[in-house]
Design an enzyme around this catalytic site. Sequence first.
Site, mmCIF file in Angstrom:
data_model
loop_
_atom_site.group_PDB
_atom_site.id
_atom_site.type_symbol
_atom_site.label_atom_id
_atom_site.label_comp_id
_atom_site.label_asym_id
_atom_site.label_seq_id
_atom_site.Cartn_x
_atom_site.Cartn_y
_atom_site.Cartn_z
ATOM 1 N N ASP A 13 -17.748 10.914 3.327
ATOM 2 C CA ASP A 13 -17.000 10.680 4.560
ATOM 3 C C ASP A 13 -16.227 9.374 4.343
ATOM 4 O O ASP A 13 -16.515 8.633 3.410
ATOM 5 C CB ASP A 13 -18.023 10.547 5.702
ATOM 6 C CG ASP A 13 -17.367 10.218 7.028
ATOM 7 O OD1 ASP A 13 -16.301 10.775 7.296
ATOM 8 O OD2 ASP A 13 -17.916 9.405 7.791
ATOM 9 N N THR A 31 -14.715 6.999 7.288
ATOM 10 C CA THR A 31 -14.963 5.962 8.295
ATOM 11 C C THR A 31 -16.448 5.649 8.390
ATOM 12 O O THR A 31 -17.245 6.539 8.641
ATOM 13 C CB THR A 31 -14.442 6.444 9.666
ATOM 14 O OG1 THR A 31 -13.139 6.968 9.474
ATOM 15 C CG2 THR A 31 -14.409 5.317 10.658
ATOM 16 N N LYS A 34 4.026 4.972 20.560
ATOM 17 C CA LYS A 34 3.698 4.500 19.209
ATOM 18 C C LYS A 34 3.061 5.649 18.442
ATOM 19 O O LYS A 34 2.431 6.534 19.035
ATOM 20 C CB LYS A 34 2.770 3.291 19.260
ATOM 21 C CG LYS A 34 1.360 3.549 19.737
ATOM 22 C CD LYS A 34 0.470 2.349 19.416
ATOM 23 C CE LYS A 34 -0.980 2.661 19.657
ATOM 24 N NZ LYS A 34 -1.499 2.249 20.930
ATOM 25 N N ASP A 36 -22.240 9.115 7.554
ATOM 26 C CA ASP A 36 -23.012 8.230 8.444
ATOM 27 C C ASP A 36 -22.972 8.658 9.900
ATOM 28 O O ASP A 36 -23.579 8.017 10.736
ATOM 29 C CB ASP A 36 -22.478 6.790 8.337
ATOM 30 C CG ASP A 36 -21.093 6.667 8.924
ATOM 31 O OD1 ASP A 36 -20.803 5.653 9.565
ATOM 32 O OD2 ASP A 36 -20.298 7.612 8.759
ATOM 33 N N ASN A 59 -21.035 13.907 12.830
ATOM 34 C CA ASN A 59 -20.094 14.919 12.334
ATOM 35 C C ASN A 59 -20.296 15.208 10.849
ATOM 36 O O ASN A 59 -19.672 16.110 10.305
ATOM 37 C CB ASN A 59 -18.645 14.467 12.587
ATOM 38 C CG ASN A 59 -18.340 13.128 11.944
ATOM 39 O OD1 ASN A 59 -19.239 12.328 11.702
ATOM 40 N ND2 ASN A 59 -17.098 12.885 11.635
ATOM 41 N N ASP A 60 -21.159 14.438 10.162
ATOM 42 C CA ASP A 60 -21.411 14.681 8.729
ATOM 43 C C ASP A 60 -22.699 15.466 8.495
ATOM 44 O O ASP A 60 -23.012 15.802 7.361
ATOM 45 C CB ASP A 60 -21.519 13.339 7.982
ATOM 46 C CG ASP A 60 -20.265 12.491 8.148
ATOM 47 O OD1 ASP A 60 -19.166 13.055 8.030
ATOM 48 O OD2 ASP A 60 -20.388 11.287 8.417
#
Length: 1101
Positions: A422, A424, A611, A828, A831-832
Amino acid sequence: MADQIPLQPVPRRAPRRPAYYSSASAARRHSRYQVEDESSHLDEMPLMMSEEGFENDESDYHTLPRARISQRKRGLEWFICGGWKFLCTSCSDWLINICRRKKELKARTVWLGCPEKCEEKYPKNAIKNQKYNVFTFIPGGFVLTVTVVREAVDEYRRYKRDKEMNSQLYSKLTVRGKVQVKSSDIQVGDLIIVEKNQRIPSDMVFLRTSEKTGSCFIRTDQLDGETDWKLKVAVSCTQRLPALGDLFSINAYVYTQKPQLDIHSFEGTFTREDSDPAVHESLSIENTLWASTVVASGTVIGVVIYTGKETRSVMNTSNPKNKVGLLDLELNQLTKALFLALVALSIVMVTLQGFVGPWYRNLFRFLLLFSYIIPISLRVNLDMGKAAYGWMIMKDDNIPGTVVRTSTIPEELGRLVYLLTDKTGTLTQNEMIFKRLHLGTVSYGTDTMDEIQSHIINSYSQVHSQNSGSNVSSTPSRKPQSSAPKVRKSVSSRIHEAVKAIALCHNVTPVYESRAGVSGETEYAEVDQDFSDENRAYQASSPDEVALVQWTESVGLTLVNRDLTSMQLKTPGGHILTYYILQIFPFTSESKRMGIIVRDESSGDITFYMKGADVAMSTIVQYNDWLEEECGNMAREGLRTLVVAKKSLTEEQYQDFESRYNQAKLSIHDRNLKVAAVVESLEREMELLCLTGVEDQLQADVRPTLEMLRNAGIKIWMLTGDKLETATCIAKSSHLVSRTQDIHIFRPVATRGEAHLELNAFRRKHDCALVISGDSLEVCLKYYEHEFVELACQCPAVVCCRCSPTQKAHIVKLLQHHTGKRTCAIGDGGNDVSMIQAADCGIGIEGKEGKQASLAADFSITQFKHIGRLLMVHGRNSYKRSAALGQFVMHRGLIISTMQAVFSSVFYFASVPLYQGFLMVGYATIYTMFPVFSLVLDQDVKPEMALLYPELYKDLTKGRSLSFKTFLIWVLISIYQGGILMYGALLLFESEFVHVVAISFTALILTELLMVALTIRTWHWLMVVAEFLSLGCYVASLAFLNEYFGIGRVSFGAFLDVAFITTVTFLWKVSAITVVSCLPLYILKYLKRKFSPPSYSKLTS
């Protein structure tokens, strides 16, 4: 470029057809594609890597292995050559499908507070993480008690965890007031109250909150891995009701889509029937509260729409599989070979007997006599070894905090070829720092931020000195400039505009922790002194946004308050500026930008700020000559870039837009498309204000760790839910992609034709990293799975961005299926979890995103850099030790079976046991167990050496420590030694034949102890203790257990006299046999090390 690729059409009646196109699917695809003009030819266009299409032009392409071609045989020949197998599997598949037929998921209408009105039966809201049920567990009970007990304990812990979650109490709102209800008893349609810091038990639509703003924050780290709080908005119709009980006085329902995987989207409508006219309100993702998230502010009331296995969090979690290590599978294969050897040997013995008498009885006797060929103790020895490795890993001071959660697969750490990580929180710290502001002509870095600060202070002090006469606080008026011809603005005014835009265009909310003695969750106060800087924290759905707002605060413009309709900024002089939020357009992965329309309270000016990523914004802003170049420069520094722009709107323009926008938001079909079309009508010719650069700091020692893994021959794939640009930045800055390598960014593809052309373009690239988005990956895998995986596996690094949790797990399974190599996943966040559970070896990092990943993983570490030591040192040792231990235990059984075979053949193939039961038990346990088990302390390379030369790891992945070759060598050694020991005993002891048992058994024990010493590569003091302890036990038992050392027990009158053992003759003859059985092996080992040393010995010498 793609249209220049020579595509050779395949003749229609081609006799060969690739196995991966079934004729039915080809027909289905054909009908689907003939609508598109270019696609009607697609079936004639082979991908260049699979058929005759590129055989003509070998110079342009490196040919890949041909795709597997199958020929279909028909008739009797077909049936004999595997057709019967095909028919059987088809029938069994059909039966399985009938048994496992899944319930079809449908959209639903949920009546508020009336679960009994639901037409269908929905699943219970209970969590179930257990692997087994009664029927699947019982067969496992026959294997071995050690393994079963360990699995049972693990399963019981999982059951306790689930029970704890399912029995959490929640308040349910009923007509008679509040009642307490267990989490597992919650039903669709219930109205549930969730307090601050409580877990949301099921998927709900957000109806009411105690917060005056009508919104609340939730923490979603256990669902999507993002640490930032998400803002959720209550349905305005129910939020406006005067009291809580009024929810039962209205007649309302929620219509929702069917349960699905996507956690980032939701479509539904809220309808109140008893008002005139009926109220219809559109529901989107911001009105939902998904299960497994946590309420971060206030108290919320929601109506339950999905429960149990239909909730988003459960649908995105794959069932945990039982992980079996590759070494265990290899040992199982060898054990099967040994079983065949056992049967063959028994049949040979019976045949040599001449099938006399009841031969089948003799066959079973021989099967029992030679049963020591099958190493029963192997499982127990290996399980104890694995437990020892786990203990060593957890006690390693160099990787503190490491936890081994699955004790069955430590050897897998030494066999990994693919590492899927992963981004992030795993490679990065998820902490953003503002680094660069670029205005086109001038650029500001961290060392020149003070200039910006002085510009801001000056511009606002001028404004307030101008306005002090009229006593109105306002932003600087820009009217003169817009009416005058376009003059170049001064740097000061451009900085002012840019900073104001960054301070307004975001989704950030300042949160003030309530101090002791102050009631209420959050302090909202209009008085300036309540907004104390040290008490303020920012919350947003993205850490980038927080970094930008923190930066505007550092240069003097501070966000002090925000609710659903307005936000307030504090100027350097302490004045409060209020802006009303008219519309907000959140960031989506499709649009890659976010926008906001605000009205200045003092001047009434309406401004549209936006943005987003440079790819999305470059077409929206007015023509300029610097944006693309500067974005490239910042990306090369590893910065995440955002382009900021604005557009002033008149009152009429805004009113026209608002009416069209509200109409689009209420449509049920293609709502997203219609809304996007309306917003895009505003996004034209916007004024470019600035370009910002934010850095996501890498975890400690990520670069050297990744380099070490690359040198070890491990291919690294980064799977992230983040944007393509960000993922590419981190891949470069972390050196996942080395500086010399090119990056091929796979263009977005939606159809088979586009995928076909893009794959062929990618084929031409050599030694370049691949960056691909989840959507394009899905299309490629749908039509060209085999070819895509084959190409991707040749890349030195692959980055997949915008991956959903299930997609991550799917990629892991693809690699396992297509390459057959061992995979490791590391992450971590929640979602992993699916990816970690799908991989052969899952590693979780305990980080900011909670403990869900580390709890679901096989190994849990505290920092990414620890993975280097975990693999290079502990992975290597576990694999090498288990391989030696496994083969030695097999050798121990084979040598005694060889002796039994020689003994039987000398005695006219009689099925008489050579050694009595107690000796056999003692041989496998007390006499040899400690030295053999001490092999778990052996190491071939010092840890420092293994880390210094990660290239040594490459050898392990080839599996040479345990293979049929090494196994056959051990078989030959066993046959040689068993033969020497038995024949030597019979030869040297012609006169005292009754003592043959004592003599051969003594020589056998000595041989085993010497063989352990021969196998050991690095001595440990415990190994020496084990050797002498075993020898001592044996010498002692010679004296006490003398009745066992005779042929066929006491009835033969063969007792062992101690006087005989102490004679010099006995000692020298036993020594002679032992020397003959061991010395040649020692000589061979010395010669092998001399002339063909292993790679590691060259380093250690």
